[in-house]
Write an enzyme that holds these catalytic residues in place. Structure first.
Site, PDB file in Angstrom:
ATOM      1  CE  LYS A  22      -1.820   1.894   3.982  1.00  0.00           C
ATOM      2  NZ  LYS A  22      -1.727   3.326   4.197  1.00  0.00           N
ATOM      3  CG  ASN A  23       2.078   2.930   3.549  1.00  0.00           C
ATOM      4  OD1 ASN A  23       0.941   3.280   3.233  1.00  0.00           O
ATOM      5  ND2 ASN A  23       2.430   2.699   4.806  1.00  0.00           N
ATOM      6  CB  CYS A 117      -4.914   6.309  10.381  1.00  0.00           C
ATOM      7  SG  CYS A 117      -5.476   4.909   9.418  1.00  0.00           S
ATOM      8  NE  ARG A 122      -0.226  10.440  10.187  1.00  0.00           N
ATOM      9  CZ  ARG A 122      -0.666   9.433   9.431  1.00  0.00           C
ATOM     10  NH1 ARG A 122      -1.921   9.036   9.512  1.00  0.00           N
ATOM     11  NH2 ARG A 122       0.158   8.817   8.593  1.00  0.00           N
ATOM     12  CG  ASP A 305       2.384   1.483   9.536  1.00  0.00           C
ATOM     13  OD1 ASP A 305       2.003   2.362  10.332  1.00  0.00           O
ATOM     14  OD2 ASP A 305       2.761   1.737   8.376  1.00  0.00           O
ATOM     15  NE  ARG A 397      -7.303   4.664   4.761  1.00  0.00           N
ATOM     16  CZ  ARG A 397      -6.462   5.370   5.498  1.00  0.00           C
ATOM     17  NH1 ARG A 397      -6.811   5.788   6.679  1.00  0.00           N
ATOM     18  NH2 ARG A 397      -5.276   5.680   5.034  1.00  0.00           N
TER      19      ARG A 397
HETATM   20  N1  EPU Z   1       6.307  14.409  11.125  1.00  0.00           N
HETATM   21  C1  EPU Z   1       6.384  15.753  11.411  1.00  0.00           C
HETATM   22  N2  EPU Z   1       6.433  16.626  10.360  1.00  0.00           N
HETATM   23  C2  EPU Z   1       6.401  16.223   9.070  1.00  0.00           C
HETATM   24  C3  EPU Z   1       6.326  14.861   8.796  1.00  0.00           C
HETATM   25  C4  EPU Z   1       6.272  13.958   9.847  1.00  0.00           C
HETATM   26  O1  EPU Z   1       6.402  16.177  12.568  1.00  0.00           O
HETATM   27  O2  EPU Z   1       6.457  17.086   8.172  1.00  0.00           O
HETATM   28  C5  EPU Z   1       6.270  13.458  12.244  1.00  0.00           C
HETATM   29  C6  EPU Z   1       4.943  12.704  12.294  1.00  0.00           C
HETATM   30  O3  EPU Z   1       3.977  13.425  13.013  1.00  0.00           O
HETATM   31  C7  EPU Z   1       5.344  11.407  12.953  1.00  0.00           C
HETATM   32  C8  EPU Z   1       6.752  11.170  12.419  1.00  0.00           C
HETATM   33  O4  EPU Z   1       7.234  12.445  11.983  1.00  0.00           O
HETATM   34  O5  EPU Z   1       5.400  11.575  14.341  1.00  0.00           O
HETATM   35  C9  EPU Z   1       6.863  10.186  11.270  1.00  0.00           C
HETATM   36  O6  EPU Z   1       5.918  10.503  10.271  1.00  0.00           O
HETATM   37  P1  EPU Z   1       6.064  10.075   8.745  1.00  0.00           P
HETATM   38  O7  EPU Z   1       6.150  11.309   7.927  1.00  0.00           O
HETATM   39  O8  EPU Z   1       7.179   9.082   8.632  1.00  0.00           O
HETATM   40  O9  EPU Z   1       4.707   9.344   8.501  1.00  0.00           O
HETATM   41  P2  EPU Z   1       3.674   9.510   7.312  1.00  0.00           P
HETATM   42  O10 EPU Z   1       4.388   9.803   6.040  1.00  0.00           O
HETATM   43  O11 EPU Z   1       2.569  10.396   7.727  1.00  0.00           O
HETATM   44  C10 EPU Z   1       3.810   6.992   6.607  1.00  0.00           C
HETATM   45  C11 EPU Z   1       2.838   5.889   6.369  1.00  0.00           C
HETATM   46  C12 EPU Z   1       2.232   5.455   7.697  1.00  0.00           C
HETATM   47  C13 EPU Z   1       3.354   4.995   8.607  1.00  0.00           C
HETATM   48  C14 EPU Z   1       4.411   6.081   8.758  1.00  0.00           C
HETATM   49  C15 EPU Z   1       5.627   5.655   9.555  1.00  0.00           C
HETATM   50  C16 EPU Z   1       1.998   6.375   4.173  1.00  0.00           C
HETATM   51  C17 EPU Z   1       0.898   6.868   3.332  1.00  0.00           C
HETATM   52  N3  EPU Z   1       1.793   6.374   5.481  1.00  0.00           N
HETATM   53  O12 EPU Z   1       3.083   8.050   7.225  1.00  0.00           O
HETATM   54  O13 EPU Z   1       1.395   4.361   7.393  1.00  0.00           O
HETATM   55  O14 EPU Z   1       2.827   4.702   9.882  1.00  0.00           O
HETATM   56  O15 EPU Z   1       4.860   6.511   7.455  1.00  0.00           O
HETATM   57  O16 EPU Z   1       6.225   4.543   8.989  1.00  0.00           O
HETATM   58  O17 EPU Z   1       3.031   5.940   3.681  1.00  0.00           O
HETATM   59  C18 EPU Z   1      -0.364   2.852   7.786  1.00  0.00           C
HETATM   60  O18 EPU Z   1      -0.063   2.307   6.726  1.00  0.00           O
HETATM   61  O19 EPU Z   1      -1.170   2.345   8.602  1.00  0.00           O
HETATM   62  C19 EPU Z   1       0.243   4.132   8.118  1.00  0.00           C
HETATM   63  C20 EPU Z   1      -0.252   4.924   9.054  1.00  0.00           C
END
Ligand code: EPU
Length: 427
Positions: A22-23, A117, A122, A305, A397
């Site tokens: 998915k990701n 989610c 975030r 995850d 999802r």
């Molecule tokens: N963060 C910030 N600022 C930013 C970006 C991130 O403070 O600009 C913080 C976030 O709040 C969090 C941490 O950094 O505390 C890590 O966030 P990250 O950006 O890595 O997460 P994401 O891109 O929002 C993706 C996956 C998530 C997965 C996380 C961590 C996708 C679409 N989503 O989220 O997947 O948990 O990386 O590996 O790729 C899931 O599949 O269930 C899911 C939630």
């Protein structure tokens, strides 16, 4: 409204094939816009996040055609828009990838702040910091992020924290920037490497994906490609936990065992047998489960995850386990649901203390989010009696045909439709 009804207690046996990640897919679909020619993407999972990504691509004017259940052709040559409105963006977190893709393609993007989610705050400040380093200006008005540049140029970005979304987004835009971009403290997740491989297959020049320094030399044009998405690490991990939780014996096929190492090691520590083959793993859950301590970390650490799923397994183990969530502020909401099934878990901020209870009892519960929903399925399959799970749209999802795959392993799971009035009365 639909729900899953699970009669627990069956030991799952047999083989299951894992779908595309998915990701990776939710990043690769928007990244296809960067191409100047049609692209073919294989091993696409059948999940609602992909349906939403396709709707956005089409709204932007891309021509999208499903060639078969798992193969998609995207022709981005007649792009007409650069705006992703709230009605589409609210449905999934990954809508933020249209920022990087559109910025790289046409130098302008308007994308509503993403949904997805609810795992606590975030923000996307690091994404914006990265785009600024590439000479793009940003503003946010009425929930809409506006990005603009007259000339995208390479830059140096040091992320304050490891961010999957930030790394992927900057990587996409930087492919078309003038000169060299260096991302430091980059995410190393398998889907980052997959996105880089996809972009490179279109002629991009990305080095170092999978390490914490990624170098991208911008190119003028990206061409068509045919690319197959990697297997889903988290779907595979979820089935590994399911096999362990039900005392089953399951061959999980079409995986990259290296991506599963952190999960494999913890399961083995708990007394579960995991056999690794070239592109499959066999998980045998015999004997008593032992306690384990888990701390979620960016890859190659234990994935956030998989935290709800492994925590559910730990409720079935002997002894006291400690689970520390170090990525998201609020990823223990599902604990209240597990308590309804007899789990003994206390949560203080980002730490959960799980007292193993050996056995759970079926109850009506709900899926708070995607992985929380997977945890409810695991709990239901392992529990005595019947578990009913509401809000399963979260699960759909991200898990391709989960109910069908579980039934093929001998699970007693059914999807039923509840009339809306019955749901209202139950509130
Ligand atoms: N963060 C910030 N600022 C930013 C970006 C991130 O403070 O600009 C913080 C976030 O709040 C969090 C941490 O950094 O505390 C890590 O966030 P990250 O950006 O890595 O997460 P994401 O891109 O929002 C993706 C996956 C998530 C997965 C996380 C961590 C996708 C679409 N989503 O989220 O997947 O948990 O990386 O590996 O790729 C899931 O599949 O269930 C899911 C939630």
């Amino acid at each position: 409204m639909e729900k899953y009804v699970i009669k627990g207690g069956n030991q799952l046996q047999g083989e299951v094939s894992i779908s595309g990640a998915k990701n990776a897919a939710v990043a690769i679909l928007p990244a296809a816009l960067l191409s100047d020619e049609p692209v073919i993407i294989e091993n696409i999972p059948s999940i609602s996040d992909i349906d939403w990504s396709i709707k956005i691509l089409m709204r932007l004017g891309a021509e999208v055609k499903m060639l078969n259940r798992t193969t998609l052709r995207i022709d981005p040559r007649r792009l007409t828009g650069h705006q992703v409105d709230y009605d589409l963006a609210k449905n999934m977190r990954a809508s933020y990838y249209f920022l990087g893709a559109l910025l790289g393609k046409i130098g302008v993007a308007d994308v509503s702040l993403p949904g997805g989610c609810d795992l606590g705050t975030r923000p996307i400040d690091q994404h914006l910091k990265g785009f600024a380093a590439l000479n793009a200006s940003d503003s946010v008005e009425g929930g809409m992020v506006h990005l603009e540049t007259d000339h995208l140029t390479g830059g140096r970005i040091y992320f304050d924290m490891v961010t999957v979304g930030g790394t992927a987004n900057v990587m996409m835009a930087a492919c078309k920037a003038d000169g060299l971009t260096i991302i430091e403290n980059a995410a190393k997740e398998p889907h980052i490497v997959d996105l880089a491989n996809f972009l490179n297959s279109m002629g991009a020049d990305i080095m170092g994906a999978g390490t914490d320094v990624i170098k991208i030399r911008g190119v003028e044009h990206l061409h068509g490609t045919q690319y197959s998405i990697i297997p889903d690490q988290i779907e595979a991990g979820t089935f590994m936990v399911i096999a362990a939780a039900t005392g089953g014996n399951v061959l999980i096929r079409g995986v990259i065992p290296k991506h599963l190492e952190s999960i494999t090691v913890k399961l083995q520590k708990m007394g579960v047998t995991v056999e690794e083959y070239d592109d499959s793993v066999r998980v045998i859950g015999s004997g008593k489960l032992q306690k384990a301590n888990i701390k979620t970390m960016p890859y190659p650490g234990f994935p956030t995850d998989m935290q709800p799923q492994i925590s559910t397994l730990l409720t079935l183990a002997e002894g006291t386990s400690i689970v520390t969530e170090s990525i998201f502020d609020s990823r223990f909401k599902y604990v209240d649901q597990l308590r309804r099934m007899g789990a003994d878990i206390s949560v203080d901020g980002k730490v959960a203390v799980i007292q193993g209870v050996g056995r759970l009892k079926g109850a009506p519960v709900k899926a708070n989010d995607l992985r929380a929903g997977a945890a409810m399925i695991i709990a239901g399959l392992a529990a005595e009696g019947v578990t009913e799970i509401e809000d399963i749209h979260y699960i759909e999802r991200g898990y391709d045909a989960i109910e069908k795959k579980l039934r093929s392993l001998g699970a007693d799971i059914r999807k039923i439709t509840i009339p809306e009035e019955a749901r209202e009365l139950a509130r």
